[in-house]
Enzyme design. Structure first.
Site, PDB file in Angstrom:
ATOM      1  N   ARG A 179       0.783  -1.237   0.000  1.00 24.06           N
ATOM      2  CA  ARG A 179       0.000   0.000   0.000  1.00 24.06           C
ATOM      3  C   ARG A 179       0.815   1.287   0.000  1.00 24.06           C
ATOM      4  O   ARG A 179       0.231   2.370  -0.008  1.00 24.06           O
ATOM      5  CB  ARG A 179      -0.994   0.060   1.172  1.00 24.06           C
ATOM      6  CG  ARG A 179      -2.038  -0.995   1.133  1.00 24.06           C
ATOM      7  CD  ARG A 179      -3.287  -0.623   1.856  1.00 24.06           C
ATOM      8  NE  ARG A 179      -3.108  -0.351   3.265  1.00 24.06           N
ATOM      9  CZ  ARG A 179      -4.090   0.057   4.053  1.00 24.06           C
ATOM     10  NH1 ARG A 179      -5.298   0.216   3.578  1.00 24.06           N
ATOM     11  NH2 ARG A 179      -3.882   0.297   5.320  1.00 24.06           N
ATOM     12  N   ASP A 180       2.138   1.222   0.031  1.00 28.56           N
ATOM     13  CA  ASP A 180       2.905   2.470   0.011  1.00 28.56           C
ATOM     14  C   ASP A 180       4.257   2.281  -0.673  1.00 28.56           C
ATOM     15  O   ASP A 180       5.283   2.724  -0.186  1.00 28.56           O
ATOM     16  CB  ASP A 180       3.092   3.009   1.426  1.00 28.56           C
ATOM     17  CG  ASP A 180       3.381   4.509   1.449  1.00 28.56           C
ATOM     18  OD1 ASP A 180       3.056   5.198   0.453  1.00 28.56           O
ATOM     19  OD2 ASP A 180       3.924   4.994   2.446  1.00 28.56           O
ATOM     20  N   ILE A 181       4.235   1.628  -1.829  1.00 26.81           N
ATOM     21  CA  ILE A 181       5.459   1.443  -2.603  1.00 26.81           C
ATOM     22  C   ILE A 181       5.834   2.793  -3.210  1.00 26.81           C
ATOM     23  O   ILE A 181       5.034   3.406  -3.910  1.00 26.81           O
ATOM     24  CB  ILE A 181       5.257   0.396  -3.723  1.00 26.81           C
ATOM     25  CG1 ILE A 181       5.049  -0.983  -3.123  1.00 26.81           C
ATOM     26  CG2 ILE A 181       6.433   0.393  -4.697  1.00 26.81           C
ATOM     27  CD1 ILE A 181       6.259  -1.560  -2.465  1.00 26.81           C
ATOM     28  N   ASN A 231      10.682   4.306   0.121  1.00 28.30           N
ATOM     29  CA  ASN A 231      10.501   3.053   0.860  1.00 28.30           C
ATOM     30  C   ASN A 231      11.303   1.899   0.263  1.00 28.30           C
ATOM     31  O   ASN A 231      11.075   0.746   0.604  1.00 28.30           O
ATOM     32  CB  ASN A 231       9.025   2.679   0.949  1.00 28.30           C
ATOM     33  CG  ASN A 231       8.279   3.563   1.930  1.00 28.30           C
ATOM     34  OD1 ASN A 231       8.886   4.217   2.775  1.00 28.30           O
ATOM     35  ND2 ASN A 231       6.985   3.591   1.820  1.00 28.30           N
ATOM     36  N   THR A 259       0.879   7.271  -0.103  1.00 29.41           N
ATOM     37  CA  THR A 259       1.350   8.562  -0.594  1.00 29.41           C
ATOM     38  C   THR A 259       0.577   8.911  -1.853  1.00 29.41           C
ATOM     39  O   THR A 259       0.566   8.146  -2.816  1.00 29.41           O
ATOM     40  CB  THR A 259       2.855   8.495  -0.876  1.00 29.41           C
ATOM     41  OG1 THR A 259       3.514   8.056   0.321  1.00 29.41           O
ATOM     42  CG2 THR A 259       3.404   9.844  -1.299  1.00 29.41           C
TER      43      THR A 259
END
Length: 195
Positions: free
Chosen positions: A76-78, A82, A118
């Site tokens: 959910r936040d690649i 990260n 993001t």
């Protein structure tokens, strides 16, 4: 969750500390920091960039299709901040704080979820419908073209194969460049003089 998912391209959780309301997580050290600090610098070669992409995709592929478990992890936040880089520039997917777990024994895993992540990296379909799928991570990864329809997005293992092919082409290119340079050095130019 991190202690159950170990892969060479995932950042490892080494330990934690909790005392007097303080909580500290101890992760594996990634001496080169996050990918976002290096993308605009000319210090990364194309080979390094391809290897970093391949490593990050392999880590994500492991989360999407774990062997021997009934759970699939949707990150959910690649994003580039990260993806951490260790001392040999190997990519490590990190920051699993927003991840969701779904069943892996189904062709299509989807979860109805509050939209988090993001904004610039969010899958437009996830943003519009609140339906999270593994293809949402593919969208966020940004290596492939940003397809609106989920059905048109490749699976992570397909991305792995395409990056491996790109890396082989990079090898061929580098070898051909090295051969041309060797030939230039090894064979002095011939100068003919007519009398």
């Amino acid at each position: 969750m991190l202690s159950h998912y170990t892969h060479e391209n995932l950042i490892s959780l080494l330990g934690f500390y909790e005392e007097d309301g303080e909580k500290i997580l101890v992760y594996e050290h990634a001496s080169h920091g996050s990918l976002d600090h290096h993308l605009s610098r000319p210090t990364l070669t194309w080979r390094q960039r391809l290897e970093i992409c391949l490593g990050a995709v392999m880590g994500q592929c492991y989360l999407h299709d774990p062997k021997g478990t009934q759970q699939r992890v949707l990150h959910r936040d690649i994003k580039s901040s990260n993806i951490l880089l260790e001392e040999n520039w190997n990519a490590k997917v990190s920051d699993m704080g927003l991840s969701k777990i779904g069943p892996a024994n189904q062709l299509h895993t989807f979860l109805l979820s509050n939209v988090v992540g993001t904004f610039w990296y969010l899958d437009m379909m996830y943003l519009a419908t609140s339906i999270l799928t593994k293809e949402s991570d593919v969208y966020s990864f940004g290596v492939v073209l940003v397809k609106k329809s989920r059905d048109e997005r490749p699976k992570m293992n397909e991305v792995v194969e395409k990056l491996k092919i790109a890396l082989r082409f990079q090898d061929i290119f580098e070898e051909s460049m090295n051969n041309e340079e060797i030939i230039k050095i090894a064979v002095p130019p011939l100068v003919y003089k007519f009398l």
